[in-house]
Design an enzyme around this catalytic site. Structure first.
Site, PDB file in Angstrom:
ATOM      1  N   LYS A 236      -4.772   3.070  -3.514  1.00 23.37           N
ATOM      2  CA  LYS A 236      -4.081   2.407  -2.415  1.00 23.37           C
ATOM      3  C   LYS A 236      -5.003   2.189  -1.215  1.00 23.37           C
ATOM      4  O   LYS A 236      -4.875   1.193  -0.490  1.00 23.37           O
ATOM      5  CB  LYS A 236      -2.847   3.215  -2.001  1.00 23.37           C
ATOM      6  CG  LYS A 236      -1.695   3.136  -2.995  1.00 23.37           C
ATOM      7  CD  LYS A 236      -1.228   1.698  -3.200  1.00 23.37           C
ATOM      8  CE  LYS A 236       0.076   1.625  -3.966  1.00 23.37           C
ATOM      9  NZ  LYS A 236       0.525   0.222  -4.180  1.00 23.37           N
TER      10      LYS A 236
ATOM     11  N   TYR B 128      -4.213   8.043  -7.057  1.00 26.04           N
ATOM     12  CA  TYR B 128      -3.266   7.082  -6.484  1.00 26.04           C
ATOM     13  C   TYR B 128      -3.637   6.770  -5.037  1.00 26.04           C
ATOM     14  O   TYR B 128      -3.678   5.602  -4.621  1.00 26.04           O
ATOM     15  CB  TYR B 128      -1.856   7.650  -6.565  1.00 26.04           C
ATOM     16  CG  TYR B 128      -0.799   6.811  -5.893  1.00 26.04           C
ATOM     17  CD1 TYR B 128      -0.247   5.714  -6.538  1.00 26.04           C
ATOM     18  CD2 TYR B 128      -0.331   7.127  -4.614  1.00 26.04           C
ATOM     19  CE1 TYR B 128       0.739   4.940  -5.927  1.00 26.04           C
ATOM     20  CE2 TYR B 128       0.655   6.369  -4.002  1.00 26.04           C
ATOM     21  CZ  TYR B 128       1.188   5.276  -4.663  1.00 26.04           C
ATOM     22  OH  TYR B 128       2.155   4.515  -4.058  1.00 26.04           O
TER      23      TYR B 128
ATOM     24  N   SER C 207       0.851  -1.176   0.000  1.00 27.82           N
ATOM     25  CA  SER C 207       0.000   0.000   0.000  1.00 27.82           C
ATOM     26  C   SER C 207       0.895   1.238   0.000  1.00 27.82           C
ATOM     27  O   SER C 207       1.950   1.253  -0.628  1.00 27.82           O
ATOM     28  CB  SER C 207      -0.947  -0.030   1.198  1.00 27.82           C
ATOM     29  OG  SER C 207      -1.799   1.095   1.181  1.00 27.82           O
ATOM     30  N   SER C 208       0.499   2.258   0.716  1.00 27.29           N
ATOM     31  CA  SER C 208       1.286   3.489   0.768  1.00 27.29           C
ATOM     32  C   SER C 208       0.870   4.314   1.973  1.00 27.29           C
ATOM     33  O   SER C 208      -0.312   4.313   2.367  1.00 27.29           O
ATOM     34  CB  SER C 208       1.075   4.314  -0.505  1.00 27.29           C
ATOM     35  OG  SER C 208       1.675   5.595  -0.384  1.00 27.29           O
TER      36      SER C 208
END
Length: 254
Positions: free
Chosen positions: A164, A160, A146-147
């Site tokens: 995520k 984005y 993920s982020s």
């Protein structure tokens, strides 16, 4: 013997960056690693060479993601690559790492950009898991990258961040669904890591210092920092952890 001896792992987007670091670490722990790539065969083979030069085992698997029938095509090539090595086409560890970022705020993000990011980051991992179920052994591991962007506001990368966030929602649902088979499903959320995908962020000493200052350790992340966390989640040591997203930002945001 390594913690993953006798196991097979598939790492998507393993030709470079975080994916390369993960592939190398899992191989060092004893896994036979399928190094997936989309277009850069040279980079993928460099990853394989790094692994084999250190006594590990790896194969390359080429397939575009985020396109129709991507999972089916990938696993056809995965099965064939393992059979060429005399290995059984089974899977113990799936790492959904492949990704990209098309920057855009709410005023300029386009439908094609949004569709591409959702297809690559959310849709592809879901169907890679679905198509893996017949190959993935009980007690297996799924790790989704993920982020840290899911918990901070990055308006310049709204699509984005949304993609995520979908990865993390998928992680929780899969963990509950697959727990009956002893399969753990977790996510790892890196912060700023020194890879070529975000090289613009550390292209100058000032840029690197600004991003390093976001971590309590006053440095940017390295691919090994993320790979070591993934290796833990891929091992039996993490058997009592599932449905979690581990922050890997070096304390960013504290």
């Amino acid at each position: 013997m390594g913690a993953l001896a006798g196991k097979t792992a598939l790492v998507t987007g393993a030709g470079r960056g975080i994916g390369r670091g993960i592939a190398r670490r899992l191989a060092a722990d004893g896994a036979l690693v399928a190094v997936h790539y989309r277009a850069d065969e040279t980079a993928a083979r460099e990853t394989v060479a790094m692994i084999t030069e250190n006594g590990g085992r790896a194969v390359v698997v080429q397939a575009p993601l985020g396109v129709p029938d991507d999972a089916r095509h990938l696993y056809e090539r995965f099965d064939a690559a393992l059979k060429e090595q005399g290995a059984e086409p089974v899977l113990d560890v799936l790492v959904n790492n492949a990704g990209t970022n098309t920057r855009g705020s709410v005023s300029d993000v386009t439908p094609p950009d949004f569709d591409e990011l959702m297809a690559l980051h959310a849709k592809a991992p879901l169907f890679l898991v679905q198509h893996a179920l017949g190959r993935l052994r009980d007690g297996g591991r799924i790790v989704n990258i993920s982020s840290a962007a899911t918990r901070v506001a990055l308006p310049e990368s709204i699509a984005y961040c949304m993609a995520k966030a979908a990865v993390e929602a998928m992680t929780r649902a899969l963990a509950k669904d697959l727990g009956r088979r002893g399969i753990t499903v977790n996510a790892v959320a890196p912060g700023f890591v020194k890879t070529d995908m975000n090289a613009r962020r550390w292209a100058t000493p000032e840029g690197e210092a600004a991003h390093a200052a976001l971590s309590v350790f006053r440095r940017m992340g390295e691919t090994a920092d993320i790979a070591d966390i993934v290796a833990f989640l891929a091992s039996d040591d993490s058997r009592w952890i599932t449905g979690q997203c581990l922050d890997a930002s070096g304390g960013g945001g504290l």
